[in-house]
Design a protein around this motif. Sequence first.
Motif, mmCIF file in Angstrom:
data_model
loop_
_atom_site.group_PDB
_atom_site.id
_atom_site.type_symbol
_atom_site.label_atom_id
_atom_site.label_comp_id
_atom_site.label_asym_id
_atom_site.label_seq_id
_atom_site.Cartn_x
_atom_site.Cartn_y
_atom_site.Cartn_z
ATOM 1 N N LEU A 178 0.919 -1.443 0.028
ATOM 2 C CA LEU A 178 -0.063 0.147 -0.154
ATOM 3 C C LEU A 178 0.828 1.236 -0.132
ATOM 4 O O LEU A 178 1.705 1.453 0.750
ATOM 5 C CB LEU A 178 -0.862 0.076 1.203
ATOM 6 C CG LEU A 178 -1.897 1.107 1.237
ATOM 7 C CD1 LEU A 178 -2.919 0.904 0.272
ATOM 8 C CD2 LEU A 178 -2.556 1.109 2.674
ATOM 9 N N PRO A 179 0.775 2.052 -0.982
ATOM 10 C CA PRO A 179 1.723 3.216 -1.023
ATOM 11 C C PRO A 179 1.530 4.029 0.094
ATOM 12 O O PRO A 179 0.566 4.344 0.500
ATOM 13 C CB PRO A 179 1.313 3.836 -2.339
ATOM 14 C CG PRO A 179 0.590 2.935 -3.148
ATOM 15 C CD PRO A 179 -0.126 2.017 -2.201
ATOM 16 N N THR A 180 2.559 4.850 0.818
ATOM 17 C CA THR A 180 2.526 5.465 1.636
ATOM 18 C C THR A 180 1.637 6.524 1.668
ATOM 19 O O THR A 180 0.565 6.957 2.870
ATOM 20 C CB THR A 180 3.885 6.003 2.132
ATOM 21 O OG1 THR A 180 4.620 5.180 2.264
ATOM 22 C CG2 THR A 180 3.800 7.092 3.176
ATOM 23 N N PRO A 181 1.220 7.378 0.582
ATOM 24 C CA PRO A 181 0.232 8.390 0.275
ATOM 25 C C PRO A 181 -1.226 7.831 0.566
ATOM 26 O O PRO A 181 -2.010 8.392 1.519
ATOM 27 C CB PRO A 181 0.153 8.879 -1.021
ATOM 28 C CG PRO A 181 1.775 8.444 -1.395
ATOM 29 C CD PRO A 181 2.143 7.266 -0.657
ATOM 30 N N LEU A 182 -1.432 6.565 0.410
ATOM 31 C CA LEU A 182 -2.554 6.004 0.695
ATOM 32 C C LEU A 182 -2.784 5.467 1.907
ATOM 33 O O LEU A 182 -3.952 5.669 2.558
ATOM 34 C CB LEU A 182 -2.856 4.836 -0.456
ATOM 35 C CG LEU A 182 -3.321 5.129 -1.847
ATOM 36 C CD1 LEU A 182 -3.443 3.840 -2.677
ATOM 37 C CD2 LEU A 182 -4.424 5.692 -1.823
ATOM 38 N N ALA A 183 -1.887 5.016 2.728
ATOM 39 C CA ALA A 183 -1.986 4.534 4.056
ATOM 40 C C ALA A 183 -1.992 5.752 4.923
ATOM 41 O O ALA A 183 -2.711 5.611 5.836
ATOM 42 C CB ALA A 183 -0.534 3.931 4.366
ATOM 43 N N ARG A 184 -1.631 6.825 4.558
ATOM 44 C CA ARG A 184 -1.747 8.332 5.305
ATOM 45 C C ARG A 184 -3.109 8.858 5.144
ATOM 46 O O ARG A 184 -3.398 9.812 6.048
ATOM 47 C CB ARG A 184 -0.914 9.326 4.899
ATOM 48 C CG ARG A 184 0.505 8.775 5.126
ATOM 49 C CD ARG A 184 1.625 9.896 4.956
ATOM 50 N NE ARG A 184 1.384 10.912 5.719
ATOM 51 C CZ ARG A 184 1.877 12.371 5.177
ATOM 52 N NH1 ARG A 184 2.052 12.554 4.261
ATOM 53 N NH2 ARG A 184 1.453 13.399 5.925
ATOM 54 N N VAL A 185 -4.078 8.500 4.270
ATOM 55 C CA VAL A 185 -5.432 8.962 4.080
ATOM 56 C C VAL A 185 -6.338 7.973 4.854
ATOM 57 O O VAL A 185 -6.339 6.840 4.644
ATOM 58 C CB VAL A 185 -5.709 8.711 2.774
ATOM 59 C CG1 VAL A 185 -7.256 9.156 2.617
ATOM 60 C CG2 VAL A 185 -5.043 9.644 1.878
ATOM 61 N N GLY A 186 -7.035 8.528 5.860
ATOM 62 C CA GLY A 186 -7.874 7.745 6.744
ATOM 63 C C GLY A 186 -8.664 8.504 7.828
ATOM 64 O O GLY A 186 -8.478 9.904 8.038
#
Length: 140
Positions: A61-69
């Motif tokens: 999971l790319p870091t930018p996606l992991a940081r969205v939540g």
Amino acid sequence: MRIAFLSVSDQLGGSEIALLEVLRGVRARHAPWRLDLILPGGGPLHARATALGVACTVVELPTPLARVGESVAMRRRWSLGATMALGARLCAGAVAWPAYESHLRRALHSLSPDVLHTNGLKAHVAGARAARSPRCPAGS
């Protein structure tokens, strides 16, 4: 029967512990079924699932996606700065999304599950989009 489970975390939070209980229950009730878990890395969830006899596939999971939540947004006071930071994370996540979805779609195609079970809000969205093929029914 082949069931693929999708988690966007490889850690052991509440939903991941619940997922392990589901995996344990399905394994106990239907031992011959093929259970696959797609997750973003080799963290503790990977080790625990493997110990249950679940095949694990890593789709990073790319870091930018992991940081969205939603949890990150809830911890901040809503100010102009927090809103702008969330907007920046959403934009970065949108840029990273197509590649992740493509990798996830390839993983699902190779697993060819009868059912896809998603675990968590991002996994629901990612799974529904990536499973848009005749061989991978979307379900959660």
